[in-house]
Design a protein around this motif. Structure first.
Motif, PDB file in Angstrom:
ATOM      1  N   SER A 272     -10.927  -6.417  52.773  1.00  0.00           N
ATOM      2  CA  SER A 272     -10.599  -7.308  53.845  1.00  0.00           C
ATOM      3  C   SER A 272     -10.021  -8.390  53.530  1.00  0.00           C
ATOM      4  CB  SER A 272     -12.283  -7.727  54.078  1.00  0.00           C
ATOM      5  OG  SER A 272     -12.407  -8.849  54.972  1.00  0.00           O
ATOM      6  N   LYS A 273      -9.513  -9.096  54.698  1.00  0.00           N
ATOM      7  CA  LYS A 273      -8.711 -10.329  54.259  1.00  0.00           C
ATOM      8  C   LYS A 273      -9.446 -11.449  55.149  1.00  0.00           C
ATOM      9  CE  LYS A 273      -4.429  -8.058  53.608  1.00  0.00           C
ATOM     10  NZ  LYS A 273      -2.719  -8.185  53.481  1.00  0.00           N
TER      11      LYS A 273
ATOM     12  N   LEU B 183     -14.601 -11.624  49.285  1.00  0.00           N
ATOM     13  CA  LEU B 183     -14.275 -10.808  50.336  1.00  0.00           C
ATOM     14  C   LEU B 183     -14.754  -9.149  49.992  1.00  0.00           C
ATOM     15  CD1 LEU B 183     -10.619 -12.023  50.642  1.00  0.00           C
ATOM     16  CD2 LEU B 183     -12.454 -12.182  52.449  1.00  0.00           C
TER      17      LEU B 183
ATOM     18  N   ARG C 145     -17.892 -15.117  54.886  1.00  0.00           N
ATOM     19  CA  ARG C 145     -18.640 -16.423  54.809  1.00  0.00           C
ATOM     20  C   ARG C 145     -20.007 -16.131  55.881  1.00  0.00           C
ATOM     21  NH1 ARG C 145     -13.409 -20.459  54.040  1.00  0.00           N
ATOM     22  NH2 ARG C 145     -13.567 -20.553  51.856  1.00  0.00           N
TER      23      ARG C 145
ATOM     24  N   ILE D 197     -12.015 -13.900  55.568  1.00  0.00           N
ATOM     25  CA  ILE D 197     -12.740 -14.702  54.925  1.00  0.00           C
ATOM     26  C   ILE D 197     -13.872 -15.484  55.609  1.00  0.00           C
ATOM     27  CG2 ILE D 197     -11.416 -17.235  54.830  1.00  0.00           C
ATOM     28  CD1 ILE D 197     -12.132 -17.191  51.730  1.00  0.00           C
TER      29      ILE D 197
ATOM     30  N   TRP E  77      -5.092 -20.932  51.561  1.00  0.00           N
ATOM     31  CA  TRP E  77      -5.705 -19.972  52.361  1.00  0.00           C
ATOM     32  C   TRP E  77      -7.699 -19.899  52.539  1.00  0.00           C
ATOM     33  CZ3 TRP E  77      -8.890 -16.088  50.390  1.00  0.00           C
ATOM     34  CH2 TRP E  77      -9.302 -15.811  49.143  1.00  0.00           C
TER      35      TRP E  77
ATOM     36  N   VAL F 136      -4.653 -10.779  49.481  1.00  0.00           N
ATOM     37  CA  VAL F 136      -5.949 -10.804  50.429  1.00  0.00           C
ATOM     38  C   VAL F 136      -5.650 -11.966  51.667  1.00  0.00           C
ATOM     39  CG1 VAL F 136      -7.484 -10.065  48.704  1.00  0.00           C
ATOM     40  CG2 VAL F 136      -7.133 -12.634  49.098  1.00  0.00           C
ATOM     41  N   ILE F 137      -4.393 -12.617  51.442  1.00  0.00           N
ATOM     42  CA  ILE F 137      -4.347 -13.823  52.424  1.00  0.00           C
ATOM     43  C   ILE F 137      -4.112 -13.231  54.150  1.00  0.00           C
ATOM     44  CG2 ILE F 137      -2.953 -15.932  53.085  1.00  0.00           C
ATOM     45  CD1 ILE F 137      -2.556 -16.159  50.173  1.00  0.00           C
ATOM     46  N   ASP F 138      -4.718 -13.791  55.005  1.00  0.00           N
ATOM     47  CA  ASP F 138      -4.624 -13.285  56.109  1.00  0.00           C
ATOM     48  C   ASP F 138      -3.213 -14.002  56.617  1.00  0.00           C
ATOM     49  OD1 ASP F 138      -4.775 -12.615  58.997  1.00  0.00           O
ATOM     50  OD2 ASP F 138      -6.558 -13.951  59.247  1.00  0.00           O
TER      51      ASP F 138
END
Lengths: 274, 274
Positions: free
Chosen positions: A110-111, A106, A117, A113, B181, B225-227
């Motif tokens: 940023s969260k 990341l 990608r 992913i 996640w 960092v998890i959304d």
């Protein structure tokens, strides 16, 4: 006596040896295939590294590493592309079988992913013409999901192969048992990689129980729980018959031992456990 | 003022509080949903724990935990089944929404993860009649692949749902954002879980960068960092509207702070980050 089918990723003895010394230790143990890291090459100079490789007839099962495509802004992404093009040129100069890509995680803050990608796929697409022109295959290495945030957001072989399918010729995969051994979909995806002729490298080490550090507590083959022979069988059945490349990050154990002992152990374990 | 939609897994304050004190802290902060661990219940006694739960009208979003089915021999596997049946009885006595299953990893000395996975499915099948009779749903919790060897060889939501499909009524999943996640297949599998009406629990915390310990360095929501909102959206769209259950193992941070501070922070972050 030459040890067929074994390559040493020079990270395995990076704390003990520079490039030239590492090559000497490998040759002394009959190993004529290696995979260096770019910082090891840079320390001795690309020309001298290439001279050592070519004068000894060494096979390079890969150069580590390109990648780290995601970045928070366009300038960061462009810098990553430039660095990857330089890595491709270095791989070409060394005659490496592939440039291994650790694709990056990341961007800072940023969260997202999914977006990271997409940046990876776009980044590989952007440098692919350069790689094709240089005849350097790009090997996406799916990394263990525990590295998704900070090292690589491509975390399964299936995901890497999806990118290969989207981008076409010149991109394949490096299969490192450490990163993929747990995957319930592994057998199916290795077979798929074989049908795609996408397997460019086969890295080995072992998963220790317990694992004390997420990056630098990888095990010598046979000391952990990975079914190395089983995975080797799948990879060979899929048509990849290249060398198995030992890559062990081990701050508290193997990096503290003499390089001679480490390489001798790699040879012994390669024969008995792989 | 009651905090709707938030549950506290009591592991989050396990170093600070026993069962009764943990419940008091939760109630003081308006939280009426909890998820205790069996050792916390055992320490106060099942009857007293059940009395506290029922007299306070607490909702139990789960009891942690059953599982650990694979074992090297038949005796070990039978002992695991007995223990799971006891866990089901405890969950029933407490009126828990589900018994969370951490399914177990490789038996000692084994490198055969496929066999361990079959043992898991066989083990769940063996205790399922008991669970159905007790009306305790079993919630398979896929654990992060870094726990595949020693804690749970069910490592993706897709894999857990395959087991649910094979076994039928009475088995579902606990979705913990920490474990899933990173999964490129997450959105698709959450939607599938919704269609199967298999979502039994939704656990939250955060993935810290860097993560310093593989087990006990989990983050407070918003610190990683998890959304969380994105995943919550997927889970709600899939039809699960139950409480989000905070489960944080944090040896060097949250376990060292006063329980009051931890729970107050959970409430604040639940409102701002989840």
């Amino acid at each position: 006596m030459q040890v067929e089918g074994l390559s040493i990723n020079l990270a395995t003895i990076r704390e003990q040896c520079g490039f030239a010394e590492a090559v000497d230790v490998c040759l002394k143990h009959g190993i004529t295939a290696i995979a260096p890291w770019r910082d090891q090459v840079a320390a001795i100079g690309l020309d001298e590294a290439a001279r050592i490789v070519h004068s000894n007839g060494l096979k390079l099962t890969g150069l580590c590493r390109g990648g780290f495509f995601p970045a928070a802004d366009a300038l960061g992404r462009e810098k990553a592309l430039d660095d990857n093009r330089r890595a491709i040129d270095e791989a070409a100069a060394l005659g490496a079988d592939c440039l291994v890509l650790v694709v990056g995680g990341l961007p800072d803050g940023s969260k997202d992913i999914d977006r990271a990608r997409r940046m990876v796929e776009e980044g590989i697409a952007a440098v692919l013409p350069h790689a094709r022109a240089a005849q350097v295959p790009l090997a996406i290495e799916p990394l263990h999901p525990m590295y998704a945030a900070d090292r690589a957001c491509v975390n399964t072989l299936g995901q890497a192969l999806d990118i290969c399918e989207a981008l076409g010729a010149g991109v394949g995969v490096a299969i490192d048992v450490y990163h993929v051994w747990w995957d319930p979909d592994l057998a199916k995806q290795i077979a798929r990689a074989g049908r795609m002729k996408a397997i460019l490298a086969h890295h080995i080490c072992d998963w220790l129980v317990p694992t004390k550090d997420m990056l630098t507590d990888r095990g010598m083959m046979g000391d952990g729980v990975i079914d190395l022979k089983g995975i080797r069988g799948m990879i060979e059945a899929a048509g990849f018959l290249g060398a198995q490349e030992v890559e062990i990050f081990s701050a508290d154990n193997w990096w503290k031992r003499p390089a001679e002992e480490v390489i001798a152990t790699c040879v012994e374990r390669f024969r008995s456990c792989c």
